[in-house]
Design an enzyme around this catalytic site. Structure first.
Site, mmCIF file in Angstrom:
data_model
loop_
_atom_site.group_PDB
_atom_site.id
_atom_site.type_symbol
_atom_site.label_atom_id
_atom_site.label_comp_id
_atom_site.label_asym_id
_atom_site.label_seq_id
_atom_site.Cartn_x
_atom_site.Cartn_y
_atom_site.Cartn_z
ATOM 1 C CG ASP A 154 -31.977 -44.661 27.198
ATOM 2 O OD1 ASP A 154 -31.202 -44.283 28.106
ATOM 3 O OD2 ASP A 154 -31.581 -45.058 26.089
ATOM 4 C CD1 TRP A 188 -28.561 -43.250 20.986
ATOM 5 C CD2 TRP A 188 -28.352 -45.420 21.484
ATOM 6 N NE1 TRP A 188 -27.223 -43.569 20.915
ATOM 7 C CE2 TRP A 188 -27.061 -44.891 21.216
ATOM 8 C CE3 TRP A 188 -28.468 -46.773 21.817
ATOM 9 C CZ2 TRP A 188 -25.901 -45.669 21.268
ATOM 10 C CZ3 TRP A 188 -27.303 -47.553 21.869
ATOM 11 C CH2 TRP A 188 -26.053 -47.001 21.600
ATOM 12 C CE LYS A 224 -24.483 -41.919 26.259
ATOM 13 N NZ LYS A 224 -23.468 -41.892 25.204
#
Length: 361
Positions: free
Chosen positions: A172, A102, A196
């Site tokens: 993030d 990511w 999530k």
């Protein structure tokens, strides 16, 4: 119907209490004689929900007044590009710390909008560790420093807030936000896809220091401008009202659980239980991540022979354990232990793993 223990990396399990409340209120919410998805986002009822959910989040995290809280759309991937649009002039550079897939994607998406500098990466280790802080080549003149606090694919997590000096730190936190206490004052901007640890997919929660909102360049479209969203209370356009509603329910659930300190203790205990089972399996199960960098949220592990993977997945599903297949970039298995996963689910997984190893070892 029988609900199973869902170890999906995202969209992930939501607390059962939250789902049951949403189910009960789906047709008629808050005395409105309509669903929360059907009422005006500018009506008094929804605006009260918006204010209350923000207040609950501020209370949970300890967010001071000089930070704005935004409820946005687009997923974290959109904001990989939108953050440099808002925080960096075209002639500025930004530093990126890459600790997994990511982080790599954040670099690719930001590159058209800012001079990206990869100030550190753990690619050489196969992203099995964090880049050593002593190796970070930070530019004191950078617009910001970007990190991915938890890598869902590689199972690597920062367990301490990185020290980057006076440059704003951007993180993030899609896969570990609200999983443990957070000192937001160490960050200039934190953002997270909701699917999530917060709510349903399609919502992004952002916490941003207000002085950074003034950086927006002239000519940026209003819909892309964080300052415009802040000025309108995240109601510049029609928001993801159902996702926002679910987030508000989750915030209240977290407060009932004892807040972020209690969740941190619980998540650490869950992760320890699973890692101990892996490390104590006599080599049947393997996790390659350096122990100090192991994620509490996403635990990848491999079996001794790849031909056992199909049997493990089929048998675990029959045992009521869902979504344990690892990402194709890593292979093997992955168990995601977000806030909604109870410790009982991890115990059932560990018992299954021990039995499977006994039968197939």
């Amino acid at each position: 119907m029988s609900r199973a223990y869902n170890f999906s990396p995202g969209p992930a399990a939501l607390p059962e209490e939250v789902l049951r409340q949403a189910q009960a209120e789906l047709l008629e919410w808050n005395g409105e004689r309509a669903s929360v998805m059907e009422v005006s986002h500018r009506g008094k009822a929804f605006m009260a929900l918006a204010e209350e959910s923000e207040a609950d989040l501020r209370d949970l995290v300890g967010i001071p007044a000089d930070y704005a809280v935004l409820f946005l759309q687009g997923g974290a991937t959109q904001h990989f590009a939108q953050i440099p649009m808002n925080l960096a002039a075209p002639d500025r550079s930004a530093d990126y710390i890459v600790s997994g897939a990511w982080g790599e994607k954040a670099v690719r998406e930001a590159a058209p909008y800012v001079g990206v500098r990869v100030a550190a990466t753990s690619e050489a280790s196969g992203f099995t560790d964090l880049p050593p802080r002593a190796d970070w080549q930070l530019d004191p003149g950078a617009a910001y420093v970007h990190v991915t606090s938890n890598e869902t694919i590689h199972g690597v997590q920062f367990h301490a807030d990185p020290d980057v000096g006076d440059v704003p730190l951007v993180a993030d936190m899609s896969s570990d936000i609200l999983s443990k206490p957070l000192d937001i004052t160490r960050y200039g901007l934190v953002y997270a896809g909701a699917q999530k640890n917060i709510a349903a997919a399609g919502l992004v929660v952002m916490i941003v220091r207000r002085d950074l909102l003034a950086r927006r360049p002239v000519g940026l479209a209003k819909i892309l401008d964080y300052a415009e969203h802040a000025a309108q209370g995240s109601l510049l356009n029609t928001p993801n009202t159902f996702g926002w509603y679910l987030a508000g329910l989750v915030f209240k659930w977290l407060k009932v659980q004892g807040g972020l300190a209690a969740m941190g203790e619980r998540n650490h205990a869950k992760a320890t239980l699973l890692y101990d089972a892996i490390d104590g399996s006599g080599g049947f199960y393997t996790n390659r991540v350096a122990p100090a960098a192991r994620s509490w949220m996403n635990v990848p592990f491999t079996l001794p022979r790849a031909e056992l993977d199909a049997a493990f997945l089929a048998e675990s599903k029959d045992a009521g354990l869902l979504a344990l297949k690892g990402h194709k970039a890593v292979g093997g298995m992955r168990a995601s232990l977000y806030n909604a996963m109870p410790v009982e689910g991890v115990r059932v997984l560990v018992d299954f793993m021990r039995d499977f190893a006994r039968r197939h070892g």
